[in-house]
Design a protein around this motif. Structure first.
Motif, PDB file in Angstrom:
ATOM      1  N   ILE A 137       0.815  -1.209   0.054  1.00 34.64           N
ATOM      2  CA  ILE A 137       0.007  -0.044   0.001  1.00 34.64           C
ATOM      3  C   ILE A 137       0.817   1.131   0.043  1.00 34.64           C
ATOM      4  O   ILE A 137       0.699   2.282  -0.676  1.00 34.64           O
ATOM      5  N   ALA A 138       1.828   1.218   1.006  1.00 32.13           N
ATOM      6  CA  ALA A 138       2.760   2.318   0.995  1.00 32.13           C
ATOM      7  C   ALA A 138       3.573   2.577  -0.524  1.00 32.13           C
ATOM      8  O   ALA A 138       3.762   3.909  -0.981  1.00 32.13           O
ATOM      9  N   GLN A 139       3.917   1.553  -1.067  1.00 38.63           N
ATOM     10  CA  GLN A 139       4.642   1.472  -2.442  1.00 38.63           C
ATOM     11  C   GLN A 139       3.597   2.233  -3.369  1.00 38.63           C
ATOM     12  O   GLN A 139       3.912   2.753  -4.196  1.00 38.63           O
ATOM     13  N   ARG A 140       2.762   1.528  -3.518  1.00 41.99           N
ATOM     14  CA  ARG A 140       1.639   1.787  -4.563  1.00 41.99           C
ATOM     15  C   ARG A 140       0.761   3.179  -4.505  1.00 41.99           C
ATOM     16  O   ARG A 140       0.648   3.716  -5.623  1.00 41.99           O
ATOM     17  N   MET A 141       0.439   3.166  -3.417  1.00 36.95           N
ATOM     18  CA  MET A 141      -0.588   4.452  -3.214  1.00 36.95           C
ATOM     19  C   MET A 141       0.197   5.716  -2.456  1.00 36.95           C
ATOM     20  O   MET A 141       0.011   6.723  -2.925  1.00 36.95           O
ATOM     21  N   GLY A 142       1.260   5.304  -1.840  1.00 36.85           N
ATOM     22  CA  GLY A 142       2.019   6.447  -1.171  1.00 36.85           C
ATOM     23  C   GLY A 142       3.175   6.767  -1.953  1.00 36.85           C
ATOM     24  O   GLY A 142       3.871   7.922  -1.768  1.00 36.85           O
ATOM     25  N   GLY A 143       3.555   6.163  -3.080  1.00 38.19           N
ATOM     26  CA  GLY A 143       4.519   6.540  -3.689  1.00 38.19           C
ATOM     27  C   GLY A 143       6.074   6.307  -3.222  1.00 38.19           C
ATOM     28  O   GLY A 143       6.857   6.742  -3.705  1.00 38.19           O
ATOM     29  N   PHE A 144       5.945   5.430  -2.169  1.00 39.65           N
ATOM     30  CA  PHE A 144       7.203   5.137  -1.722  1.00 39.65           C
ATOM     31  C   PHE A 144       7.994   4.010  -2.470  1.00 39.65           C
ATOM     32  O   PHE A 144       7.461   2.948  -2.960  1.00 39.65           O
TER      33      PHE A 144
END
Length: 153
Positions: A137-144
């Motif tokens: 979630i952090a990677q795909r939605m948060g741009g991390f």
């Protein structure tokens, strides 16, 4: 495993700009017990230091500081106490919800006596399913950017 460690676990460095956090275990242990979860917390703090992350370790749950009662919450609560005993010098606290771990205003309202809440840099998930979902979630939605998995222990 290295001497003094009983478990291999997997962490992921989450980076966006100058923000850098460590999520664990996102790769190896499906449902760690209290002792294993405590060791994951301590080892994750050590791994964080290797990546210039000042470790403030939050053991995550759907409960913050006893707000809910269940065997799952008790596991995280007990793991927190064990982790604090394993490394008394490392800032480790839990159980807490992600918002209490990350957002200072929420931490003040939900867990004001915690030295970690609102300022966590290392997020220890209670089991693999949550950890894997959380970092994606952090990677795909948060741009991390997700760097890992990094094997620790």
């Amino acid at each position: 495993t290295k001497p003094g460690v009983n478990l291999i676990s997997g962490s992921v460095v989450m980076q966006k700009g100058d923000q850098r956090y460590l999520f664990a275990d996102c790769a190896i242990n499906i449902n760690p017990n209290e002792t294993q979860l405590a060791e994951i917390a301590v080892e994750s703090g050590k791994t964080a230091r290797l990546f210039d992350i000042d470790p403030r370790v939050a053991l995550l749950s759907f409960s913050t500081n006893g707000s809910a009662k269940s065997p799952e919450v008790e596991k995280v609560h007990n793991a927190t106490k064990l982790a604090q005993e394993m490394d008394p010098a490392m800032p480790i606290d839990g159980e807490m919800q992600f918002d209490a771990a990350f957002v200072p205003a929420v931490a003040k309202a939900k867990y004001s006596d915690s030295k970690v809440a609102g300022h966590a840099t290392v997020f220890v998930f209670p089991e693999l399913q949550s950890g894997n979902i959380g970092y994606k979630i952090a990677q795909r939605m948060g741009g991390f950017e997700a760097i890992g998995p990094i094997l620790q222990g």
